[in-house]
Motif scaffolding. Sequence first.
Motif, PDB file in Angstrom:
ATOM      1  N   ILE A  65      -6.645   3.313  -2.473  1.00 25.78           N
ATOM      2  CA  ILE A  65      -5.804   2.160  -2.272  1.00 25.78           C
ATOM      3  C   ILE A  65      -6.209   1.669  -0.824  1.00 25.78           C
ATOM      4  N   ARG A  66      -6.868   0.255  -0.478  1.00 21.96           N
ATOM      5  CA  ARG A  66      -7.142   0.183   0.780  1.00 21.96           C
ATOM      6  C   ARG A  66      -6.505  -1.265   1.169  1.00 21.96           C
ATOM      7  N   HIS A  67      -5.953  -1.349   2.488  1.00 19.79           N
ATOM      8  CA  HIS A  67      -5.516  -2.316   3.140  1.00 19.79           C
ATOM      9  C   HIS A  67      -6.158  -2.870   4.367  1.00 19.79           C
TER      10      HIS A  67
ATOM     11  N   GLU B  30      -7.034   3.542   4.358  1.00 24.11           N
ATOM     12  CA  GLU B  30      -7.182   3.935   2.908  1.00 24.11           C
ATOM     13  C   GLU B  30      -6.313   5.041   2.700  1.00 24.11           C
TER      14      GLU B  30
ATOM     15  N   PHE C 117       2.598   1.666  -3.359  1.00 24.53           N
ATOM     16  CA  PHE C 117       1.516   2.072  -4.489  1.00 24.53           C
ATOM     17  C   PHE C 117       1.397   3.316  -4.192  1.00 24.53           C
ATOM     18  N   ALA C 118       0.940   3.911  -3.163  1.00 26.62           N
ATOM     19  CA  ALA C 118       0.484   5.239  -2.658  1.00 26.62           C
ATOM     20  C   ALA C 118       1.892   6.092  -2.919  1.00 26.62           C
TER      21      ALA C 118
ATOM     22  N   THR D 157       0.835  -1.114  -0.011  1.00 22.88           N
ATOM     23  CA  THR D 157       0.011   0.097   0.028  1.00 22.88           C
ATOM     24  C   THR D 157       1.065   1.112  -0.036  1.00 22.88           C
TER      25      THR D 157
END
Length: 250
Positions: free
Chosen positions: A212-214, A200, A118-119, A115
């Motif tokens: 983008i969520r984890h 998020e 990607f962020a 995450t």
Amino acid sequence: MSKLRVAVLGAQGRIGSEAVRAVEAAEDMELVAGLGRGDKLETLVEAGAQVVVELTNPGAVMGNLDFCVRHGIHAVVGTTGWTDERLAQLRTSLAASPGAGVLIAPNFSIGAVLTMRFAQQAARFFESVEVVELHHPKKADAPSGTAARTAQLIAKAREEAGCAPQPDATSTALDGARGADVDGVPVHSVRLRGLLAHQEVLFGGEGETLTIRHDSLHHSSFMPGILLGVRRVVNTPGLTVGLENFLDLG
Ligand SMILES: NC(=O)C1=CN([C@@H]2O[C@H](COP(=O)(O)OP(=O)(O)OC[C@H]3O[C@@H](n4cnc5c(N)ncnc54)[C@H](OP(=O)(O)O)[C@@H]3O)[C@@H](O)[C@H]2O)C=CC1
Ligand SMILES: O=C(O)C1=N[C@H](C(=O)O)C[C@H](O)C1
């Protein structure tokens, strides 16, 4: 091949108790000590610990690491509450004990590490970004270490790309309504019974958003990262911040 001699600090805690089980189950490791509040750190030396897994709280971690580094014991640290000043202090003590390695991992779960990556990659493409982290209500610190690190990485990526400050016309707000400001990125903390650890990252651009969520649904999500950290830190002197450094993400 001899087994790695591992101790856990915070061994009775939520993540510490899971780490104790993970180390016990690892074929290449031996759990030599599991310490809680009030236990003597000298036990680590008596037990011949090579690596300590530090999972206590921000008030205890600096003293524990100072002891480990002075005694040449490597450390894998999940405890939160890191500031630039604390990192500088740790680097100073590591400089006096060149063989010792310390890994600080704001999050040990692969999904959370991805995450963050990607962020970081998305950061320069969107005008707006905000981070929402959601945790169990027994969590002591806000924002989470993961959210703080995510916001710092995003801010650095935006700065390197020459992004303008985010649009935000707020001119009056209740205290906290716009979240905490981490290097210019708003970070919102939710504490809710039933949750464990979630995040998020919301990006917004002209006519589109990207989320983008984890979700960490169980403490077992952190264990492969902890074990990887233990295996790698013994050959990585000095300070390493972020599990991504051991994941060959490219
Ligand atoms: N990096 C990551 O992936 C993760 C990091 N964490 C972080 O790990 C830390 C612990 O979280 P969690 O397990 O939920 O918290 P808990 O409060 O459940 O556990 C912490 C444990 O440490 C003990 N403790 C306190 N002081 C000391 C000390 N000086 N020496 C040894 N043990 C001590 C506590 O004892 P007592 O109860 O008596 O105070 C408690 O048993 C937090 O900072 C959390 O944010 C958590 C999950 C994942
Ligand atoms: O306290 C927790 O539970 C967690 N703490 C870490 C953090 O503050 O980021 C990692 C994960 O979010 C769980």
